[in-house]
Motif scaffolding. Structure first.
Motif, PDB file in Angstrom:
ATOM      1  N   ILE A   1       0.856  -1.184   0.000  1.00  0.00           N
ATOM      2  CA  ILE A   1       0.000   0.000   0.000  1.00  0.00           C
ATOM      3  C   ILE A   1       0.895   1.237   0.000  1.00  0.00           C
ATOM      4  O   ILE A   1       1.761   1.398   0.856  1.00  0.00           O
ATOM      5  N   TRP A   2       0.634   2.103  -0.954  1.00  0.00           N
ATOM      6  CA  TRP A   2       1.555   3.209  -1.233  1.00  0.00           C
ATOM      7  C   TRP A   2       0.808   4.512  -1.479  1.00  0.00           C
ATOM      8  O   TRP A   2       0.240   4.718  -2.544  1.00  0.00           O
ATOM      9  N   PRO A   3       0.812   5.433  -0.499  1.00  0.00           N
ATOM     10  CA  PRO A   3       0.281   6.777  -0.774  1.00  0.00           C
ATOM     11  C   PRO A   3       1.086   7.405  -1.908  1.00  0.00           C
ATOM     12  O   PRO A   3       2.316   7.466  -1.848  1.00  0.00           O
ATOM     13  N   ARG A   4       0.405   7.853  -2.913  1.00  0.00           N
ATOM     14  CA  ARG A   4       1.032   8.251  -4.177  1.00  0.00           C
ATOM     15  C   ARG A   4       2.079   9.357  -4.025  1.00  0.00           C
ATOM     16  O   ARG A   4       1.845  10.379  -3.402  1.00  0.00           O
ATOM     17  N   ILE A   5       3.217   9.131  -4.624  1.00  0.00           N
ATOM     18  CA  ILE A   5       4.223  10.179  -4.833  1.00  0.00           C
ATOM     19  C   ILE A   5       4.807   9.944  -6.216  1.00  0.00           C
ATOM     20  O   ILE A   5       5.218   8.827  -6.543  1.00  0.00           O
ATOM     21  N   ASP A   6       4.810  10.956  -7.039  1.00  0.00           N
ATOM     22  CA  ASP A   6       5.174  10.774  -8.454  1.00  0.00           C
ATOM     23  C   ASP A   6       6.680  10.807  -8.670  1.00  0.00           C
ATOM     24  O   ASP A   6       7.250  11.807  -9.117  1.00  0.00           O
ATOM     25  N   GLN A   7       7.286   9.683  -8.341  1.00  0.00           N
ATOM     26  CA  GLN A   7       8.703   9.484  -8.593  1.00  0.00           C
ATOM     27  C   GLN A   7       8.850   8.030  -9.038  1.00  0.00           C
ATOM     28  O   GLN A   7       8.472   7.106  -8.329  1.00  0.00           O
ATOM     29  N   LYS A   8       9.387   7.850 -10.245  1.00  0.00           N
ATOM     30  CA  LYS A   8       9.387   6.517 -10.842  1.00  0.00           C
ATOM     31  C   LYS A   8      10.121   5.486 -10.001  1.00  0.00           C
ATOM     32  O   LYS A   8       9.685   4.336  -9.889  1.00  0.00           O
ATOM     33  N   SER A   9      11.253   5.874  -9.409  1.00  0.00           N
ATOM     34  CA  SER A   9      12.047   4.888  -8.674  1.00  0.00           C
ATOM     35  C   SER A   9      11.286   4.316  -7.490  1.00  0.00           C
ATOM     36  O   SER A   9      11.436   3.139  -7.163  1.00  0.00           O
ATOM     37  N   CYS A  10      10.445   5.130  -6.843  1.00  0.00           N
ATOM     38  CA  CYS A  10       9.653   4.638  -5.708  1.00  0.00           C
ATOM     39  C   CYS A  10       8.691   3.545  -6.160  1.00  0.00           C
ATOM     40  O   CYS A  10       8.566   2.493  -5.521  1.00  0.00           O
TER      41      CYS A  10
END
Length: 486
Positions: free
Chosen positions: A166-175
């Motif tokens: 479960i991942w609260p969105r952050i727009d960084q591809k590596s994450c």
């Protein structure tokens, strides 16, 4: 140089001169002795002479530098180019052994000491930076994304049936790719807009846990440092939720060590709930070359478990770089950088707010983000449909690096998942904007010059926007305009 050699030196030059030289050398040795005894970052930074003496002493303890060594194995620390050997201070064997990155190498006592001491110093610096109860950490020669992957792979052994993160969105591809690479299915939780800020949707996270079943969730993957208007996740609430549902919690603290607020969030999260590990970049926090990260946690056994998952030996370069840096800066030197960064954050906010006002824009109100700021670009977009993206190109060609210009409506597909409004951390953020960050090492001169060049770009774009309005064939501002000496 030992006592016997010094006595021989006295036969060659004046004994008083030799004694003076020996006394100076003992000053270097005393610093090294204290460091070996305490294993902490020295209060005051060392001179380059002391650092080089220490590294030379470590290097001669590795077998590749033994005077009579005869190596007949496949990996004997052989280096063809002298320049490469000197670049690494002849510490060639790397760190760890084939089964454990933290293990001691029998034929590389010096490199093993380097590894152990670096981890000890970094742990001390994490505590200095606000993580008082952190139990253990280690430097890994991978950037943040792959280090997160290593954490997820470790959790696989503890939760073999789990398949979701479960991942609260952050727009960084590596994450995002760190979870895909580990073989898990990211469950993206959209952020909620509160004023100008994008914040964690706690209710949605809880609904996902209950919908998927806690036993099927590998972990919650949260974030501290990020680009405004996204702000750090609500770590305390997420940590409490993870403790309630018995779900691991991994924190991406990429450039959060430099922020006392980010470090406090992690500390509080561990106090009230559950945080299993947090990962931070070496280059972003300690001003060293890209390629290393720190994996840390509050349970020493789990951190050791992560280190044992790493297959094979590892490069010592990131460990060497950060050790040299911290020995050179000392604790006081590093704390000075952190203090200056915080002061310049306020200066950057004032300058950006003033510039925004002059151009009919505004500084977005993001008080929960301690590093990054954002300025609206509504007026610029109104003057021309292409002006927002044009601004990013113009800044880059004018040697303003790091500024991010975010236009609305961009879509990006990453590993089969479609992100709408990509780079804005939201499917529908209300306005386009420009990011700027006050990161460790920034200077007031950087801010002043950036504001000057940004002001010129905005004026040029608005002028061309008006011209385009009166003449459909008029060109936009030349994004390849020559650099000036401003």
């Amino acid at each position: 140089m030992n006592g016997e050699n010094l006595t021989l030196c006295e036969k060659i030059v004046s004994p008083s001169y030799v004694r003076q030289g020996a006394q100076a050398r003992r000053g270097h040795e005393q610093l090294i002795r204290q460091f070996l005894d305490q294993g902490k970052c020295p209060e005051e930074g060392w001179s380059e002479s002391t650092v080089e003496l220490f590294l030379s002493e470590l290097a001669v303890m590795d077998s590749n530098n033994f005077l009579g060594n005869c190596g007949v194995g496949e990996r004997e620390g052989r280096v063809a180019a002298g320049l490469v050997a000197r670049r690494h201070y002849r510490l060639i064997h790397g760190i760890g052994r084939s089964g454990d990155i933290a293990a001691v190498q029998p034929k590389a006592a010096g490199s093993s000491l380097l590894n152990k001491l670096t981890n000890s110093v970094v742990l001390d610096v994490l505590k200095i930076s606000g993580e008082c109860s952190v139990a253990s950490c280690f430097v890994v020669p991978m950037a943040t994304g792959m280090s997160l992957t290593l954490c997820f792979l470790t959790l696989r052994h503890r939760r073999p049936k789990a398949r979701y993160i479960i991942w609260p969105r952050i727009d960084q591809k590596s994450c995002f790719k760190s979870m895909i690479t580990a073989g898990f299915e990211p469950v993206v939780v959209e952020n909620v807009l509160e004023g100008d800020e994008l914040r964690t949707d706690l209710e949605a996270v809880q609904c996902k846990i209950e919908q998927l079943g806690a036993e099927n969730v590998l972990c919650v993957h949260s974030t501290t440092s990020c680009f405004a208007p996204r702000v750090p996740d609500r770590l305390e609430e997420l940590a409490a939720m993870c403790a309630k549902y018995d779900i691991p919690h991994i924190v991406n603290n990429a450039y959060g060590v430099q922020s006392s607020k980010c470090m406090h969030l992690i500390q509080q999260g561990a106090r009230v709930g559950r945080i299993d590990a947090f990962v931070q970049s070496l280059d972003k926090n300690f001003m060293v070359p890209v390629g290393g990260a720190i994996i840390a946690g509050f349970d020493e056994s789990f951190v050791q478990e992560i280190s044992k998952i790493y297959p094979g030996r590892a490069s010592a370069s990131p460990s060497l770089d950060v050790l040299i840096t911290l020995l050179t800066l000392g604790a006081n030197g590093y704390k000075k950088y952190l203090s200056e960064r915080k002061e310049i954050y306020s200066f950057l906010a004032e300058e950006l707010k003033s510039l925004a006002s002059a151009h009919g824009e505004r500084l977005l109100h993001t008080p929960h983000n301690p590093i990054s700021l954002a300025m609206s670009l509504d007026g610029l977009q109104a003057s021309s449909s292409q002006a927002v993206t044009q601004l990013g190109s113009m800044l880059f060609t004018r040697q303003v690096s790091g500024a991010r210009v975010i236009a609305l409506g961009k879509e990006q597909i990453i590993s089969g998942h479609t992100f709408r409004g990509f780079m804005s951390h939201s499917e529908s953020y209300p306005c386009p904007y420009l990011n700027a960050a006050s990161a460790v090492g920034i200077t007031r001169g950087d801010v002043t010059l950036c504001m000057k060049r940004l002001d010129k770009c905005l004026k040029a774009l608005k002028k061309d926007g008006k011209a385009a309005g009166s003449s459909p064939t008029a060109p936009l501002a030349n994004q390849e305009a020559p650099l000036t000496n401003d």
